[in-house]
Scaffold this motif. Structure first.
Motif, mmCIF file in Angstrom:
data_model
loop_
_atom_site.group_PDB
_atom_site.id
_atom_site.type_symbol
_atom_site.label_atom_id
_atom_site.label_comp_id
_atom_site.label_asym_id
_atom_site.label_seq_id
_atom_site.Cartn_x
_atom_site.Cartn_y
_atom_site.Cartn_z
ATOM 1 N N UNK A 470 13.478 10.648 -5.045
ATOM 2 C CA UNK A 470 12.434 10.746 -4.027
ATOM 3 C C UNK A 470 12.100 9.386 -3.415
ATOM 4 N N UNK A 471 12.252 8.317 -4.183
ATOM 5 C CA UNK A 471 12.043 6.981 -3.619
ATOM 6 C C UNK A 471 13.110 6.670 -2.576
ATOM 7 N N UNK A 472 14.345 7.143 -2.795
ATOM 8 C CA UNK A 472 15.397 6.931 -1.797
ATOM 9 C C UNK A 472 15.070 7.651 -0.496
ATOM 10 N N UNK A 473 14.322 8.767 -0.591
ATOM 11 C CA UNK A 473 13.865 9.462 0.618
ATOM 12 C C UNK A 473 12.819 8.614 1.336
ATOM 13 N N UNK A 474 11.856 8.095 0.590
ATOM 14 C CA UNK A 474 10.741 7.388 1.231
ATOM 15 C C UNK A 474 11.213 6.125 1.935
ATOM 16 N N UNK A 661 7.331 14.217 -7.354
ATOM 17 C CA UNK A 661 7.536 13.802 -5.966
ATOM 18 C C UNK A 661 6.251 13.208 -5.392
ATOM 19 N N UNK A 662 5.129 13.868 -5.656
ATOM 20 C CA UNK A 662 3.846 13.376 -5.156
ATOM 21 C C UNK A 662 3.523 12.009 -5.754
ATOM 22 N N UNK A 663 3.719 11.865 -7.081
ATOM 23 C CA UNK A 663 3.429 10.588 -7.734
ATOM 24 C C UNK A 663 4.327 9.473 -7.201
ATOM 25 N N UNK A 664 5.604 9.796 -6.985
ATOM 26 C CA UNK A 664 6.538 8.783 -6.478
ATOM 27 C C UNK A 664 6.162 8.357 -5.058
ATOM 28 N N UNK A 669 3.925 4.643 -1.046
ATOM 29 C CA UNK A 669 3.147 4.258 0.132
ATOM 30 C C UNK A 669 2.022 3.285 -0.226
ATOM 31 N N UNK A 670 1.628 3.200 -1.517
ATOM 32 C CA UNK A 670 0.737 2.116 -1.920
ATOM 33 C C UNK A 670 1.453 0.771 -1.786
ATOM 34 N N UNK A 671 2.719 0.749 -2.229
ATOM 35 C CA UNK A 671 3.528 -0.454 -2.050
ATOM 36 C C UNK A 671 3.723 -0.746 -0.566
ATOM 37 N N UNK A 672 3.942 0.310 0.209
ATOM 38 C CA UNK A 672 4.136 0.166 1.647
ATOM 39 C C UNK A 672 2.900 -0.450 2.301
ATOM 40 N N UNK A 673 1.725 0.000 1.898
ATOM 41 C CA UNK A 673 0.486 -0.519 2.468
ATOM 42 C C UNK A 673 0.273 -1.989 2.126
ATOM 43 N N UNK A 674 0.687 -2.405 0.931
ATOM 44 C CA UNK A 674 0.468 -3.790 0.526
ATOM 45 C C UNK A 674 1.521 -4.734 1.085
ATOM 46 N N UNK A 675 2.733 -4.251 1.302
ATOM 47 C CA UNK A 675 3.824 -5.112 1.753
ATOM 48 C C UNK A 675 3.923 -5.169 3.279
ATOM 49 N N UNK A 684 5.050 0.046 8.899
ATOM 50 C CA UNK A 684 4.950 0.969 7.770
ATOM 51 C C UNK A 684 6.154 1.912 7.796
ATOM 52 N N UNK A 685 6.669 2.242 6.609
ATOM 53 C CA UNK A 685 7.820 3.147 6.513
ATOM 54 C C UNK A 685 7.420 4.561 6.139
#
Length: 701
Positions: A470-474, A661-664, A669-675, A684-685
């Motif tokens: 699921x991370x590869x999807x995000x 999937x939800x947890x991943x 997106x928490x990482x996305x918001x910080x980076x 944002x991705x």
């Protein structure tokens, strides 16, 4: 789908490189190698323990009854003698029976239980008749021409035979009643070879002989119910699979609507349960005997008896009403947050849609867990049955050697027999004095500990595999073109190739806490009769603390595996990063992640409720449509409970994919918001829907 229009090609390529670098193999190496080696050595030791147990163990010890010489009735040379016969059932009235599970009377394996009542004196008096030949079939050895006193002194034959019936592979006297008088073989008295006794004298012996087997009787009835209903149980579980799949497919396209439908239907299912129980409660109002309390009724092996008591249905009403009120109150206070969680569910549905194979990954996890559980169970049985037969001295009168260990082969010539002429060397239990038997408890402990470790490892492998997929999807800028061709297989390969040590490390920590909890439960069981209030209080506090610790470790391990799947760092660094990332966003963790977990839990309850209602009406026979098809059972609650548990496990398997999937996606997106900040250089991705939920936007858009 994320679109980044208006960006220069080199900027787009830089973004693509940065995003895919999260899952890139270029910076990924083996993590926690020491723990990986330690885990492999432990597995090799586990296999060695299994081989050792299978070499010494014999499961027949817990399946078949054993005679006074430790031989198995119905096995080997005694294959045609499957029943156990007691020489003197009244000896089983001794309290030692409940402690040593062995009556102090000779026992022999017989082909069938006696169907007539006679004494040894009577049979010997007709030595040329058929009665003597029949009587000798219940002797330990052929008495030949020995006299009656000599036969009784050497305990070669029973002093009397009583008409008996087989029960749990043992012969018990056929007791009956004439009015209020207990009879045996239609007679109120019997001759025990010395004097005339009342039939009621056998009751105490039979009670003690059967009390140690009541649990086995219930277990046999339950097993018989399974043999009659397994086909219908599988059909109900198949229905649970179909219903779960339908929900998953509907969530893919109608996530928002389905979430609210699940909430309403769960409330409706509980409301129906309250109404049904209320109707039962009212209908039993004038039924004789229905107003007694559960305390007055006590424990009953036939659990259907409780359904004829009004207090049982009142308890059901109260429990269901409390659950209904709790769910409604929670929904009222979280109604706005649920709308946010619905959007997160929609994004998870899209991710699952791109990785549809993830829905069937729980089957692989279940297969591995089945192997682990089966190996542990078989090894435990063989370890517990790898002891040797131990014989002890049993005597009807006071004897200085009573309960001492003896050797049956030379017992007649021993000092024990000389000091206690009426004593017998009988099989008592299974044990041993060899080094293997002395360390048997440590092997059992190792078996339990490795079971926890391996089971946690299998669960962790599933979590990291799904997280990587699921991370590869995000992090794919252009979905699904930038995703691996087989994201689930690629993630599984990465987890096993690079992160077996990290998986073993996390599962080891959890296994240690779980084994401590098992030890605390064991200590609590041993201290139940103790009067030390402080010790009980301290033990209760320890159990509570370690329960909380286990829950916290499970939560942290889950998020740690997600970080390992994304970045490829070792377990400790990933755990630190995950912990501080969650602490910096603790409000979002509670609001989004946990509300989503609650919604998924409601989905599980709905599936279990629907399948459980169908199983109840089918197996209970309360509906005319199913009366002809439903099997006749001792306890109809057995298949119903099996279906409920199985349906929950099936629903949990499917919904666990969504939860992972939800947890991943949540951590991503928490990482996305910080980076990232939404600028053209660092857009944002996350998807447009998540941007709208969080009230964020990319400046390029």
């Amino acid at each position: 789908m994320v679109r980044l229009p208006g960006l220069k090609p080199q900027v787009r390529n830089n973004i693509k490189y940065v995003a895919t670098d999260f899952l890139s193999l270029l910076h990924r190496g083996c993590t926690d190698i020491v723990c990986c080696i330690f885990f492999i050595v432990a597995i090799v030791g586990y296999v060695a323990v299994g081989i050792l147990a299978w070499t010494h163990g014999d499961p027949r010890k817990v399946i078949y009854p054993t005679d006074s010489m430790g031989q198995y009735c119905g096995q080997g040379q005694l294959e045609k003698k499957p029943l156990l016969f007691y020489f003197n059932m009244m000896k089983c009235a001794s309290p030692m029976v409940l402690l040593e599970f062995q009556c102090p009377t000779p026992q022999v394996c017989v082909e069938k239980c006696p169907d007539r009542t006679m004494t040894l004196v009577t049979a010997v008096g007709k030595i040329e008749s058929e009665d003597w030949g029949y009587y000798k079939s219940y002797c330990r050895a052929d008495p030949g021409t020995k006299s009656v006193p000599q036969i009784l002194q050497e305990k070669l034959c029973p002093a009397y035979l009583i008409s008996s019936k087989p029960f749990l592979q043992r012969c018990f006297p056929s007791l009956g009643k004439k009015g209020e008088v207990i009879t045996v073989g239609d007679q109120e008295t019997f001759n025990d070879g010395d004097k005339i006794r009342d039939a009621k004298d056998l009751v105490a012996g039979m009670k003690n002989a059967t009390i140690v087997m009541e649990g086995r009787q219930v277990a046999m009835k339950i097993f018989e119910d399974y043999t009659k209903s397994w086909y219908w149980i599988l059909i109900c579980l198949l229905i649970a699979v179909v219903v779960s799949l339908i929900f998953i497919v509907l969530l893919r396209y109608l996530a928002g609507i389905m979430v609210w439908v699940m909430i309403v239907m769960v409330i409706a299912v509980f409301a129906y349960g309250i109404v049904h129980c209320s109707i039962k409660y009212v209908n039993l109002k004038d039924t004789p005997g229905a107003n007694i309390t559960l305390q007055q009724l006590g424990f009953q092996p036939d659990f259907s008896v409780y359904l004829h008591i009004r207090q049982t249905w009142l308890a059901f009403i109260i429990i269901l009403a409390i659950l209904e009120v709790i769910i409604i109150i929670v929904l009222i206070f979280l109604r706005n947050r649920i709308r946010i969680a619905v959007e997160l569910m929609k994004e998870a549905s899209r991710a699952v849609g791109y990785v549809m194979s993830s829905l069937f990954y729980p089957i692989f996890t279940f297969f591995l867990l089945t192997i682990v559980i089966a190996y542990w169970g078989v090894t435990a049985v063989f370890l517990s049955t790898s002891s040797e037969p131990v014989y002890k001295v049993f005597n009807e009168t006071v004897c200085p050697h009573a309960r001492e260990t003896c050797i049956p082969e030379n017992f007649t010539l021993s000092n024990m027999k000389r000091d206690c002429p009426r004593s017998e060397c009988l099989f008592a239990f299974y044990g041993g004095e060899t080094p293997y038997h002395k360390y048997l408890i440590f092997l059992q402990f190792y078996n339990v500990f490795l079971f926890f470790w391996c089971a946690n490892f299998v669960t962790a492998l599933g979590q990291m595999t799904l997280a990587g997929a699921f991370a590869s999807y995000y992090w794919a800028p252009n979905k699904p073109n930038d995703m691996p061709a087989f994201p689930l297989c690629a993630s599984l390969g990465r987890s096993l190739r690079y992160h077996t040590g990290s998986l073993a490390f996390g599962s080891l920590i959890l296994a240690i806490v779980q084994i401590i909890r098992v030890l605390l439960e064991y200590i609590d069981h041993k201290l139940k009769g103790a009067e030390n209030k402080f010790a009980k209080f301290l033990l209760c506090c320890l159990k509570c603390c370690f329960w909380c610790l286990e829950k916290f470790i499970k939560f942290m391990n889950r998020n740690t595996y997600i970080m390992v799947a994304i970045y490829g760092k070792n377990f400790c660094r990933s755990a630190r990063d995950a912990f501080f990332l969650l602490m910096r966003n603790v409000i979002r963790v509670v609001v989004l992640d946990k509300v989503t977990d609650f919604i998924l839990f409601l989905g599980k309850l709905l599936i279990v409720g629907l399948v459980g209602i169908f199983a109840f009406f089918f197996f209970s026979g309360h509906t005319d449509a199913f009366k002809g098809a439903a099997p006749s059972l001792h306890y109809y609650w057995v298949p119903i409970l099996t279906v409920l548990v199985g349906s929950y496990l099936i629903a949990h398997g499917f919904f666990s994919v969504y939860a992972m999937c939800v947890d991943t996606l949540f951590l991503c997106f928490l990482e996305d918001l910080e980076r990232n900040d939404g600028s053209p250089e660092r857009p944002y991705l996350m998807s447009e829907n998540l941007l709208n939920v969080l009230k964020k936007k990319n400046q390029a858009n």
